[in-house]
Design an enzyme around this catalytic site. Structure first.
Site, mmCIF file in Angstrom:
data_model
loop_
_atom_site.group_PDB
_atom_site.id
_atom_site.type_symbol
_atom_site.label_atom_id
_atom_site.label_comp_id
_atom_site.label_asym_id
_atom_site.label_seq_id
_atom_site.Cartn_x
_atom_site.Cartn_y
_atom_site.Cartn_z
ATOM 1 C CG ASP A 294 -1.940 -1.089 1.166
ATOM 2 O OD1 ASP A 294 -2.136 -1.633 0.071
ATOM 3 O OD2 ASP A 294 -2.556 -1.393 2.200
ATOM 4 C CE LYS A 316 -8.123 4.976 -4.308
ATOM 5 N NZ LYS A 316 -8.185 6.263 -3.634
ATOM 6 C CG MET A 429 -12.992 2.093 6.942
ATOM 7 S SD MET A 429 -13.246 0.875 5.653
ATOM 8 C CE MET A 429 -13.739 -0.548 6.611
HETATM 9 C C1 SAM Z 1 -9.926 -0.447 4.970
HETATM 10 S S1 SAM Z 1 -9.745 -0.442 6.684
HETATM 11 C C2 SAM Z 1 -8.273 -1.399 6.857
HETATM 12 C C3 SAM Z 1 -8.091 -1.952 8.224
HETATM 13 C C4 SAM Z 1 -6.801 -2.693 8.382
HETATM 14 N N1 SAM Z 1 -6.778 -3.892 7.615
HETATM 15 C C5 SAM Z 1 -6.552 -3.023 9.847
HETATM 16 O O1 SAM Z 1 -6.631 -4.167 10.247
HETATM 17 O O2 SAM Z 1 -6.252 -2.072 10.595
HETATM 18 C C6 SAM Z 1 -9.210 1.190 6.988
HETATM 19 C C7 SAM Z 1 -9.659 1.705 8.320
HETATM 20 O O3 SAM Z 1 -8.850 1.166 9.345
HETATM 21 C C8 SAM Z 1 -8.690 2.117 10.373
HETATM 22 N N2 SAM Z 1 -7.260 2.410 10.524
HETATM 23 C C9 SAM Z 1 -6.241 1.824 9.880
HETATM 24 N N3 SAM Z 1 -5.048 2.269 10.345
HETATM 25 C C10 SAM Z 1 -5.334 3.159 11.309
HETATM 26 C C11 SAM Z 1 -4.567 3.971 12.186
HETATM 27 N N4 SAM Z 1 -3.234 3.947 12.166
HETATM 28 N N5 SAM Z 1 -5.201 4.768 13.058
HETATM 29 C C12 SAM Z 1 -6.547 4.797 13.114
HETATM 30 N N6 SAM Z 1 -7.332 4.060 12.306
HETATM 31 C C13 SAM Z 1 -6.744 3.245 11.432
HETATM 32 C C14 SAM Z 1 -9.508 3.331 9.982
HETATM 33 O O4 SAM Z 1 -10.798 3.187 10.540
HETATM 34 C C15 SAM Z 1 -9.535 3.195 8.476
HETATM 35 O O5 SAM Z 1 -10.616 3.894 7.914
#
Ligand code: SAM
Length: 512
Positions: A294, A316, A429
């Site tokens: 990513d 992206k 999200m």
């Molecule tokens: C498509 S999901 C992916 C989640 C990822 N696979 C995980 O296990 O953390 C994306 C969401 O994960 C959360 N997220 C991911 N990294 C984050 C971080 N460092 N701080 C806060 N929220 C995070 C947010 O809610 C974001 O909108």
């Protein structure tokens, strides 16, 4: 996911929902035309926010049309940043167009409208003045450009005896210009997008002040944003600014394809802090021939890859939206079929809202061996980084993780009422829908005084934490200007928070 989407990015207003109705109507009308597979509206101030729309857009590519009259802070800074923030999680190839108001088709539209109005009023074109009112702001040098250019074009077309521009929030001011005009008939055209406060109240008030005093006929028209012809302009912008085609991966005829494809490892990169990848994940990252990552996985982590490894940025951002999900799947398979070991490095855990299962399925179907290396999900690390335990003796015996999106670009909010009884609720999200989600939980019986917290960019230097009761958490998050990615925690445990992640690098705890 397939197809082409149009996103209308509008300023919007949280205080004045009518301001959002215009662009929603336009979107609805574009949907009926079926020129795009999806048409979504995203608001800078309002719901759904751009991040929320983009996160869940069901399309391979999207053209983002700023529904603004001119370039300014939003189109030049806020929107490109929003695209960049989302690139880590979404799979949509994106392209932003210039703002609607800068399209060359706007001048003929306004000219036609002016001619029509003057004819209706029986006014002689040469005896009338046209006052074009833009918003403008001295804070952004480009915000007045489109209004000034449109006034020039209309002047050249001689649509009225005199054509002048004035601004609501810049010089020359509307009332000053009105005072200087000498014509008996003054036609005022708000070169504004919304049909809200500015066009309906401010402009008439500013020009009306001088109507009686000068004894003139002053006609204030509707905002240019309400002109029916703008629909065609939006479509034309979208047509001319399609996202770049995806790169193609072709095996050359001379390529020797080994019998045994290399393995693909779906590796969880953790929530952000490079120290939070697992040791197995790090080991695989260090030995991989190919790393498909990513875009914002973090340069520190990527430095762990072999110097001769092929690094492929599958994320992206603005002007950079190389692969759809289907293409990423194909990429993993094609590299593995060359006999290379592939690490697919994803944020958090690959199987938590990460589309890892789709990539695994594509590999399996292609006969490529695929393995998953779990990662520290932001669902767990986010609260932990703010010192919030998901369970705590006497406070919480259960927790649930849920998405704050339905996956529909129309802003529909997922039903979380059934989770109101879970001790600790973690929402990913969910920032864009936070107010609606909180309302649902309260309506389903959760006490509005339940502690809640939002953790932005957990475990990175950008980490910020906002705490408030469930009833006011959305307001507090907005007040603090939180931006995606954000983890939301609801439950008694959200009131705790006296422990951080200790000495790990890049962890900043900032409770507000
Ligand atoms: C498509 S999901 C992916 C989640 C990822 N696979 C995980 O296990 O953390 C994306 C969401 O994960 C959360 N997220 C991911 N990294 C984050 C971080 N460092 N701080 C806060 N929220 C995070 C947010 O809610 C974001 O909108």
């Amino acid at each position: 996911m397939s197809g082409r989407a149009l996103i209308l990015a509008a300023h919007g207003s949280r205080r004045d929902p009518a301001a959002n109705a215009l662009v929603r109507r336009l979107a609805e009308s574009l949907r009926r035309q079926r020129l795009f597979d999806a048409v979504a509206v995203a608001f800078h101030h309002g719901e759904p926010a751009f991040d929320a729309v983009l996160d869940e857009l069901a399309a391979d590519e999207a053209t983002v049309v700023p529904f603004f009259t001119s370039a300014g802070h939003y189109t030049e800074v806020v929107l490109p940043e929003a695209l960049a923030r989302n690139h880590r999680y979404a799979d949509v190839r994106l392209r932003q167009t210039p703002p609607v108001g800068t399209h060359p088709g706007v001048a003929p539209l306004v000219a036609r409208r002016v001619t029509e109005l003057l004819r209706e009023r029986g006014a002689e074109r040469n005896d009338a003045a046209l006052l074009l009112v833009g918003h403008g702001t001295p804070r952004h040098p480009r915000s007045r450009e489109a209004t000034a250019q449109l006034a020039d074009m209309l002047r050249r077309r001689r649509v009225a005896g005199q054509v002048v521009a004035a601004f609501l929030d810049d010089e020359p001011a509307v009332d000053t210009v009105m005072r200087q005009l000498r014509q008996q008939t003054v036609l005022v055209v708000p070169f504004l997008i919304g049909g809200s406060g500015h066009a309906l109240e401010d402009v008439p008030r500013l020009v009306g002040l001088h109507e009686a005093e000068a004894g003139r006929r002053v006609l204030v028209d509707m905002a240019v944003g309400s002109y029916p012809g703008l629909e065609e302009i939006v479509v034309d912008l979208a047509r001319k600014h399609t996202p770049p085609p995806p790169p193609r991966f072709r095996l050359r005829m001379t390529t020797i394809v080994p019998k045994e494809p290399g393995p693909v490892h779906l590796v969880g990169g953790g929530p952000g802090d490079p120290g939070l990848i697992t040791s197995r994940g790090l080991e695989l990252l260090r030995s991989a021939d190919v790393v498909v990552h990513d875009r914002l996985i973090g340069s520190e982590l990527l430095r762990e890859a072999r110097a001769d490894a092929e690094l492929i940025d599958a994320g992206k951002g603005p002007g950079h939206a190389p692969y759809s999900q289907a293409e990423i799947n194909a990429l993993l398979v094609s590299r593995a079929r060359l006999g290379r070991s592939v690490v697919r490095l994803k944020g958090g855990d690959p199987f938590v809202f990460g589309r890892g299962s789709e990539e695994a399925a594509a590999c399996r179907e292609a006969g490529v061996p695929v393995y998953v290396i779990p990662g520290v999900s932001s669902a767990l690390a986010g609260p932990a980084a703010a010192g919030i335990p998901l369970t705590a003796r006497g406070l919480a015996r259960s927790f649930a993780v849920v998405t704050g999106h339905t996956g529909q670009p129309d802003g529909e909010v997922p039903d979380v009422a059934g989770l109101a009884g879970v001790d600790t609720l973690v929402v990913l999200m969910g920032l864009g829908n936070l107010a609606a989600l909180a309302l649902q939980l309260v309506a389903a019986g959760r006490d509005a005084a339940t502690p809640a917290a939002c953790i932005q960019s957990a475990t990175t230097r950008e980490q910020r934490v906002t705490r408030a009761p469930l009833g006011t958490i959305a307001e507090a998050a907005e007040r603090d200007g939180l931006r995606s990615p954000v983890v939301i925690v609801v439950g008694a445990v959200a009131a705790l928070g006296d422990v951080g992640l200790g000495e790990l690098p890049a962890v900043v705890l900032a409770a507000s």
